[in-house]
Design a protein around this motif. Structure first.
Motif, PDB file in Angstrom:
ATOM      1  N   LYS A  16      13.642  23.766 -15.390  1.00 11.45           N
ATOM      2  CA  LYS A  16      12.540  23.043 -16.270  1.00 11.45           C
ATOM      3  C   LYS A  16      12.378  21.616 -16.712  1.00 11.45           C
ATOM      4  CE  LYS A  16      10.922  27.114 -17.295  1.00 11.45           C
ATOM      5  NZ  LYS A  16       9.396  27.681 -17.021  1.00 11.45           N
ATOM      6  N   SER A  17      13.521  21.053 -16.852  1.00 15.29           N
ATOM      7  CA  SER A  17      13.436  19.370 -17.427  1.00 15.29           C
ATOM      8  C   SER A  17      13.038  18.825 -16.152  1.00 15.29           C
ATOM      9  CB  SER A  17      15.056  19.115 -17.688  1.00 15.29           C
ATOM     10  OG  SER A  17      15.701  19.110 -16.923  1.00 15.29           O
ATOM     11  N   ASP A  18      13.125  19.038 -14.871  1.00 15.51           N
ATOM     12  CA  ASP A  18      12.746  18.211 -13.697  1.00 15.51           C
ATOM     13  C   ASP A  18      11.008  18.398 -13.461  1.00 15.51           C
ATOM     14  OD1 ASP A  18      15.579  17.715 -13.272  1.00 15.51           O
ATOM     15  OD2 ASP A  18      15.672  19.718 -12.271  1.00 15.51           O
ATOM     16  N   LEU A  19      10.626  19.258 -14.163  1.00 16.45           N
ATOM     17  CA  LEU A  19       9.189  19.432 -13.986  1.00 16.45           C
ATOM     18  C   LEU A  19       8.371  18.396 -14.451  1.00 16.45           C
ATOM     19  CD1 LEU A  19       8.637  23.261 -14.720  1.00 16.45           C
ATOM     20  CD2 LEU A  19       9.034  22.179 -12.586  1.00 16.45           C
ATOM     21  N   GLY A  20       7.217  18.004 -14.024  1.00 13.22           N
ATOM     22  CA  GLY A  20       6.395  16.829 -14.444  1.00 13.22           C
ATOM     23  C   GLY A  20       5.992  15.665 -13.303  1.00 13.22           C
ATOM     24  N   GLY A  21       5.681  14.218 -13.930  1.00 11.04           N
ATOM     25  CA  GLY A  21       5.368  13.341 -12.896  1.00 11.04           C
ATOM     26  C   GLY A  21       6.469  12.625 -12.495  1.00 11.04           C
ATOM     27  N   TYR A  22       6.149  12.108 -11.136  1.00 12.14           N
ATOM     28  CA  TYR A  22       7.158  10.944 -10.494  1.00 12.14           C
ATOM     29  C   TYR A  22       6.224  10.190  -9.924  1.00 12.14           C
ATOM     30  CZ  TYR A  22      11.083  14.511 -11.003  1.00 12.14           C
ATOM     31  OH  TYR A  22      11.923  15.476 -11.596  1.00 12.14           O
ATOM     32  N   LYS A  23       6.945   8.864  -9.838  1.00 13.52           N
ATOM     33  CA  LYS A  23       5.878   7.804  -9.201  1.00 13.52           C
ATOM     34  C   LYS A  23       6.974   7.117  -8.180  1.00 13.52           C
ATOM     35  CE  LYS A  23       3.189   6.317 -13.184  1.00 13.52           C
ATOM     36  NZ  LYS A  23       3.017   5.281 -14.046  1.00 13.52           N
ATOM     37  N   CYS A  24       6.538   6.752  -6.896  1.00  7.89           N
ATOM     38  CA  CYS A  24       6.775   5.848  -6.082  1.00  7.89           C
ATOM     39  C   CYS A  24       6.452   4.456  -6.119  1.00  7.89           C
ATOM     40  CB  CYS A  24       6.745   6.436  -4.519  1.00  7.89           C
ATOM     41  SG  CYS A  24       5.293   7.082  -3.984  1.00  7.89           S
ATOM     42  N   ILE A  25       7.406   3.589  -6.242  1.00  8.42           N
ATOM     43  CA  ILE A  25       6.566   2.341  -6.552  1.00  8.42           C
ATOM     44  C   ILE A  25       7.143   1.348  -5.444  1.00  8.42           C
ATOM     45  CG2 ILE A  25       6.629   0.306  -8.098  1.00  8.42           C
ATOM     46  CD1 ILE A  25       7.107   2.389 -10.423  1.00  8.42           C
ATOM     47  N   SER A  26       6.325   0.261  -4.901  1.00  8.24           N
ATOM     48  CA  SER A  26       6.536  -0.562  -4.002  1.00  8.24           C
ATOM     49  C   SER A  26       6.000  -2.084  -4.459  1.00  8.24           C
ATOM     50  CB  SER A  26       5.765  -0.229  -2.555  1.00  8.24           C
ATOM     51  OG  SER A  26       6.199  -1.256  -1.684  1.00  8.24           O
ATOM     52  N   LEU A  44       0.802  -1.135   0.030  1.00  6.76           N
ATOM     53  CA  LEU A  44      -0.135  -0.082   0.084  1.00  6.76           C
ATOM     54  C   LEU A  44       1.035   1.152   0.032  1.00  6.76           C
ATOM     55  CD1 LEU A  44      -2.701   1.478   0.486  1.00  6.76           C
ATOM     56  CD2 LEU A  44      -2.434   1.237   2.758  1.00  6.76           C
ATOM     57  N   VAL A  45       0.641   2.117  -0.907  1.00  4.62           N
ATOM     58  CA  VAL A  45       1.360   3.333  -1.044  1.00  4.62           C
ATOM     59  C   VAL A  45       0.597   4.578  -0.695  1.00  4.62           C
ATOM     60  CG1 VAL A  45       2.687   4.970  -2.555  1.00  4.62           C
ATOM     61  CG2 VAL A  45       3.047   2.355  -2.654  1.00  4.62           C
ATOM     62  N   GLN A  54       7.476  12.956  -0.947  1.00  2.02           N
ATOM     63  CA  GLN A  54       7.600  11.693   0.079  1.00  2.02           C
ATOM     64  C   GLN A  54       6.500  10.727  -0.189  1.00  2.02           C
ATOM     65  OE1 GLN A  54       7.867  12.848   4.403  1.00  2.02           O
ATOM     66  NE2 GLN A  54       7.653  15.053   3.526  1.00  2.02           N
ATOM     67  N   CYS A  55       6.656   9.540   0.089  1.00  3.29           N
ATOM     68  CA  CYS A  55       5.841   8.431   0.065  1.00  3.29           C
ATOM     69  C   CYS A  55       5.713   7.699   1.264  1.00  3.29           C
ATOM     70  CB  CYS A  55       5.812   7.585  -1.312  1.00  3.29           C
ATOM     71  SG  CYS A  55       5.342   8.411  -2.879  1.00  3.29           S
ATOM     72  N   TYR A  56       4.684   7.232   1.726  1.00  4.09           N
ATOM     73  CA  TYR A  56       4.600   6.264   2.607  1.00  4.09           C
ATOM     74  C   TYR A  56       4.212   4.886   2.376  1.00  4.09           C
ATOM     75  CZ  TYR A  56       4.985  10.257   5.984  1.00  4.09           C
ATOM     76  OH  TYR A  56       5.522  11.121   6.564  1.00  4.09           O
ATOM     77  N   VAL A  57       4.980   3.553   2.567  1.00  8.68           N
ATOM     78  CA  VAL A  57       4.686   2.390   2.000  1.00  8.68           C
ATOM     79  C   VAL A  57       4.427   1.521   3.119  1.00  8.68           C
ATOM     80  CG1 VAL A  57       5.843   0.547   0.969  1.00  8.68           C
ATOM     81  CG2 VAL A  57       6.113   2.810   0.170  1.00  8.68           C
ATOM     82  N   GLU A  58       3.500   0.552   3.048  1.00  2.00           N
ATOM     83  CA  GLU A  58       3.205  -0.541   3.923  1.00  2.00           C
ATOM     84  C   GLU A  58       2.967  -1.965   3.087  1.00  2.00           C
ATOM     85  OE1 GLU A  58      -0.505  -0.014   6.101  1.00  2.00           O
ATOM     86  OE2 GLU A  58       0.374   1.957   7.046  1.00  2.00           O
ATOM     87  N   ALA A  59       3.933  -2.697   3.460  1.00  2.02           N
ATOM     88  CA  ALA A  59       4.189  -3.978   2.880  1.00  2.02           C
ATOM     89  C   ALA A  59       4.707  -5.230   3.580  1.00  2.02           C
ATOM     90  CB  ALA A  59       4.936  -3.705   1.402  1.00  2.02           C
ATOM     91  N   SER A  60       4.247  -6.280   3.417  1.00  5.45           N
ATOM     92  CA  SER A  60       4.736  -7.623   4.197  1.00  5.45           C
ATOM     93  C   SER A  60       4.657  -8.803   3.234  1.00  5.45           C
ATOM     94  CB  SER A  60       4.260  -7.630   5.625  1.00  5.45           C
ATOM     95  OG  SER A  60       4.651  -8.820   6.013  1.00  5.45           O
ATOM     96  N   PRO A  61       5.428  -9.298   2.798  1.00  8.50           N
ATOM     97  CA  PRO A  61       6.917  -9.515   3.293  1.00  8.50           C
ATOM     98  C   PRO A  61       7.509  -8.187   2.718  1.00  8.50           C
ATOM     99  CG  PRO A  61       6.315 -11.521   1.980  1.00  8.50           C
ATOM    100  CD  PRO A  61       5.407 -10.573   1.815  1.00  8.50           C
ATOM    101  N   LYS A  62       8.755  -7.713   3.099  1.00  9.25           N
ATOM    102  CA  LYS A  62       9.515  -6.373   3.063  1.00  9.25           C
ATOM    103  C   LYS A  62       9.473  -6.111   1.442  1.00  9.25           C
ATOM    104  CE  LYS A  62      13.459  -4.020   4.075  1.00  9.25           C
ATOM    105  NZ  LYS A  62      12.662  -2.847   4.593  1.00  9.25           N
ATOM    106  N   SER A  63       9.034  -5.212   1.227  1.00 11.84           N
ATOM    107  CA  SER A  63       9.095  -4.713  -0.334  1.00 11.84           C
ATOM    108  C   SER A  63      10.395  -4.061  -0.765  1.00 11.84           C
ATOM    109  CB  SER A  63       7.764  -3.643  -0.586  1.00 11.84           C
ATOM    110  OG  SER A  63       8.167  -2.704   0.226  1.00 11.84           O
ATOM    111  N   ILE A  64      10.308  -4.024  -2.253  1.00 21.94           N
ATOM    112  CA  ILE A  64      11.700  -3.272  -2.879  1.00 21.94           C
ATOM    113  C   ILE A  64      10.854  -1.919  -3.192  1.00 21.94           C
ATOM    114  CG2 ILE A  64      13.053  -3.054  -5.026  1.00 21.94           C
ATOM    115  CD1 ILE A  64      13.053  -6.215  -4.911  1.00 21.94           C
ATOM    116  N   ASN A  65      11.340  -0.997  -2.814  1.00 20.26           N
ATOM    117  CA  ASN A  65      10.906   0.410  -3.148  1.00 20.26           C
ATOM    118  C   ASN A  65      11.674   1.223  -4.208  1.00 20.26           C
ATOM    119  OD1 ASN A  65       8.842  -0.156  -1.192  1.00 20.26           O
ATOM    120  ND2 ASN A  65      10.004   0.438   0.419  1.00 20.26           N
TER     121      ASN A  65
END
Length: 412
Positions: A311-321, A242-243, A261-272
């Motif tokens: 400018k090139s840093d603007l846009g969308g980002y994803k945190c994945i677990s 869960l993210v 920032q993102c908060y992650v909940e996972a078990s077994p331990k996840s790769i983030n």
């Protein structure tokens, strides 16, 4: 060839010595007193409670012993242990001492459970005198690991039965606690849920387990004999990642650092990890700094810092677990924050004063013309010829002065 006869001689010698002591004891039992004083016990024989493996001592104090002798007897088996300073039994852990006056001691070294029972200090008077005490052998608790549960893994919403067994004397009591001091959730029926700081019993049943119940559980065995012992059992609760994203839209001026920032909940331990909107994976370098802080057994905080935003840093980002059960992601959009020069307070005050005056003038005109300021009908006043505040005040003053003579003429 000579060893066997020698051992036989030593064995016969020991038998003769023991027989001599027994005969002496019988002879002593026929002697009532040598002088005119009767033997008596100065202090009672005290009970002894000792942990297994330690030494136990009984002390017998007899006054006016005269020609009598003191014997030690195990009452429940009626076995003669020692007479005066001589040990009769074959138990090498037993010894007796006498201080050449009125005190006799019986020492039982490295006490075992079978040593438990009633011990008697006896004087061979006629009739015989004796006093007794009980030796209690206690055993500290010990976890029976082969009959005790180990670490356990269950899916969220499932049930777990933890078992812990211990031995010792007296029989140990088992107490369950959470290592982190949290509550143990005991569910009975379908709706009743009870929070308890500890649960007593060999088994602990957890039903409809949630991720918050994950953690280490302690099985503690105690029976009043120190030390208490415990075993640590880890309960793993598995569930889909869960993210959670606290801020999905984050802005900052160019050439400044920004943190996502993102908060992650996972078990077994996840790769983030983090990616750009395009799917490009982000790695730590001079531009990006990624950190991960563990919050609990199953939760963590992900942070991505982008240095010197451009400018090139603007846009969308994803945190994945991702873990063995599934995966989840959170989305964050970065935008440029325009920090243009703010207006000075003096300018704001002047504008507010003019606006206030204009509002008052509008209200005055609306009242006199019978129009409402919030009406949708167009205003007939020519806004292009609005006078400054100072000019308006002068005109009002002139109008007031000119009005006075007219009023005076009307009275005549």
């Amino acid at each position: 060839m000579r060893a066997a006869p020698t051992m036989q001689v030593q064995s016969r010698t020991r038998q003769i010595v023991r027989l001599t002591v027994v005969i002496a004891a019988i002879a002593f039992s026929c002697t009532s007193r040598v002088n005119g004083f009767e033997p008596d016990f100065l202090f009672p024989l005290e009970n002894v409670t000792i942990a297994q493996g330690r030494d136990a001592i009984f002390t017998c104090v007899v006054n006016n012993i005269g020609g009598n002798r003191v014997a030690w007897i195990k009452a429940d088996t009626k076995a003669i242990l020692a007479i005066h300073e001589h040990v009769i039994t074959n138990n090498e852990r037993l010894s007796v001492t006498h201080n050449d006056y009125n005190t006799w001691t019986l020492n039982v070294r490295t006490v075992r459970r079978e040593d438990r029972g009633t011990y008697m200090c006896q004087v061979n008077t006629d009739p015989m005198k004796s006093q007794s005490a009980f030796l209690e052998v206690v055993i500290p608790p010990d976890i029976v690991y082969e009959d005790t549960s180990g670490d356990m893994m269950i899916p969220e919403g499932g049930s777990a039965k933890l078992i812990c067994k211990a031995r010792g004397y007296p029989e140990p009591k088992i107490l369950w606690r959470r290592e982190d001091g949290g509550d143990i959730i005991v569910r009975t029926g379908t709706t009743v849920k009870t929070k308890m700081t500890s649960v007593e019993g060999e088994s602990l049943l957890l039903s409809k387990v949630t991720r918050s119940e994950m953690g280490a559980y302690l099985c503690i065995a105690a029976n009043g004999v120190p030390p208490s012992v415990s075993k640590r059992l880890m309960l793993h609760v598995h569930f889909h990642p869960l993210v959670q994203v606290p801020n999905q839209l984050v802005g900052a001026p160019q050439k400044t650092d920004i943190t996502l920032q993102c908060y992650v909940e996972a078990s077994p331990k996840s790769i983030n990890y983090w990616t750009r909107e395009s799917g490009e994976m982000i790695i730590s370098n001079d531009k990006y700094n990624m950190t991960e802080l563990t919050v609990s057994y199953y939760s963590a905080q992900m942070k991505l810092t982008i240095r010197k935003l451009k400018k090139s840093d603007l846009g969308g980002y994803k945190c994945i677990s991702k873990n063995s059960i599934g995966e989840a992601e959170g989305n964050i959009r970065v935008y440029e924050m325009d920090l243009s020069k703010p207006r000075t307070p003096s300018e704001d005050d002047d504008d507010n004063a003019i606006n206030k005056f204009d509002s008052e003038e509008d209200d005055y005109e609306n009242k006199n013309t019978g129009r409402n300021s919030s009406s949708n009908s167009p205003s007939l006043k020519d806004q292009s010829h609005r006078l400054p505040r100072s000019s308006s005040n002068i005109i009002r003053c002139i109008n007031s002065v000119m009005l006075i003579p007219i009023l005076m003429l009307m009275e005549y």
